[in-house]
Design a protein around this motif. Structure first.
Motif, mmCIF file in Angstrom:
data_model
loop_
_atom_site.group_PDB
_atom_site.id
_atom_site.type_symbol
_atom_site.label_atom_id
_atom_site.label_comp_id
_atom_site.label_asym_id
_atom_site.label_seq_id
_atom_site.Cartn_x
_atom_site.Cartn_y
_atom_site.Cartn_z
ATOM 1 N N TRP A 267 0.870 -1.169 0.000
ATOM 2 C CA TRP A 267 0.000 0.000 0.000
ATOM 3 C C TRP A 267 0.907 1.218 0.000
ATOM 4 O O TRP A 267 1.925 1.229 0.696
ATOM 5 N N ILE A 268 0.525 2.256 -0.759
ATOM 6 C CA ILE A 268 1.388 3.427 -0.847
ATOM 7 C C ILE A 268 0.641 4.713 -0.529
ATOM 8 O O ILE A 268 -0.584 4.771 -0.534
ATOM 9 N N ASP A 269 1.446 5.725 -0.310
ATOM 10 C CA ASP A 269 0.972 7.061 0.012
ATOM 11 C C ASP A 269 1.944 8.043 -0.640
ATOM 12 O O ASP A 269 3.085 7.679 -0.941
ATOM 13 N N ALA B 236 -4.678 1.733 6.174
ATOM 14 C CA ALA B 236 -5.814 0.820 6.352
ATOM 15 C C ALA B 236 -7.123 1.531 6.034
ATOM 16 O O ALA B 236 -8.037 0.937 5.445
ATOM 17 N N LYS B 237 -7.225 2.790 6.394
ATOM 18 C CA LYS B 237 -8.424 3.572 6.079
ATOM 19 C C LYS B 237 -8.560 3.727 4.564
ATOM 20 O O LYS B 237 -9.639 3.529 3.995
ATOM 21 N N LYS B 238 -7.450 4.047 3.906
ATOM 22 C CA LYS B 238 -7.445 4.238 2.456
ATOM 23 C C LYS B 238 -7.771 2.942 1.711
ATOM 24 O O LYS B 238 -8.583 2.940 0.792
ATOM 25 N N TYR B 239 -7.137 1.846 2.095
ATOM 26 C CA TYR B 239 -7.235 0.601 1.340
ATOM 27 C C TYR B 239 -8.353 -0.331 1.809
ATOM 28 O O TYR B 239 -8.851 -1.121 1.022
ATOM 29 N N LEU B 240 -8.709 -0.274 3.091
ATOM 30 C CA LEU B 240 -9.710 -1.195 3.637
ATOM 31 C C LEU B 240 -10.971 -0.497 4.131
ATOM 32 O O LEU B 240 -11.952 -1.163 4.444
ATOM 33 N N GLY B 241 -10.895 0.832 4.282
ATOM 34 C CA GLY B 241 -12.020 1.565 4.860
ATOM 35 C C GLY B 241 -12.143 1.362 6.359
ATOM 36 O O GLY B 241 -13.189 1.629 6.941
ATOM 37 N N GLN B 242 -11.076 0.909 7.008
ATOM 38 C CA GLN B 242 -11.073 0.661 8.449
ATOM 39 C C GLN B 242 -10.193 1.696 9.152
ATOM 40 O O GLN B 242 -9.144 2.081 8.630
ATOM 41 N N ASP B 243 -10.619 2.107 10.326
ATOM 42 C CA ASP B 243 -9.879 3.125 11.067
ATOM 43 C C ASP B 243 -8.551 2.610 11.622
ATOM 44 O O ASP B 243 -7.640 3.392 11.868
#
Length: 140
Positions: A42-44, A105-112
């Protein structure tokens, strides 16, 4: 298809492509014997750098300690002709690494919160300073 080659920095459009979209990327590092090691991350994008998060002791982190050269490729899964490739040099940042993996995780999974937090692992941010940027499918 237009391909831009050999720019040393990300354009704003390329930066947004990485920052906004939850497209997985392929990161390639070099093993001690010089052979490539590629993995999906996962990247940013932060201030013109490409960031990903890993745990200390994993192959990519060990490889980068020996040789900081790195390549990352992110591809739009809906358009194989729209992509950004960044070759550069990696550095590490420990501060904020747990918060960063939660952000991803928020970006890729929608989880906080990153669901696979492991108290036995030390998270680390890998920061890639671009030395060369290639891309396709962008206006500029």
């Amino acid at each position: 298809m237009t391909t831009k080659t050999a720019t040393p920095t990300l354009t704003e459009e390329q930066s947004a492509f990485i920052r906004v979209n939850a497209f997985p990327a392929t990161v390639s590092t070099l093993r001690r014997d010089g052979s490539p090691h590629s993995t999906v991350v996962w990247i940013d994008e932060v201030d013109g750098e490409v960031w990903f998060n890993t745990a200390v002791g994993r192959a990519k982190e060990r490889n980068l300690r020996d040789d900081p050269r790195i390549s990352v490729l992110v591809l739009d899964p809906a358009n194989q002709y729209r992509w950004v490739a960044v070759n550069g040099t990696a550095s590490f940042r420990e501060e904020g690494a747990d918060e960063h993996i939660d952000k991803l995780a928020k970006k890729y999974l929608g989880q906080d919160r990153y669901p696979w937090h492991n108290a036995d692992e030390q998270r680390i941010i890998v920061r890639i300073r671009p030395g060369r940027v290639d891309s396709s499918g962008f206006d500029d």
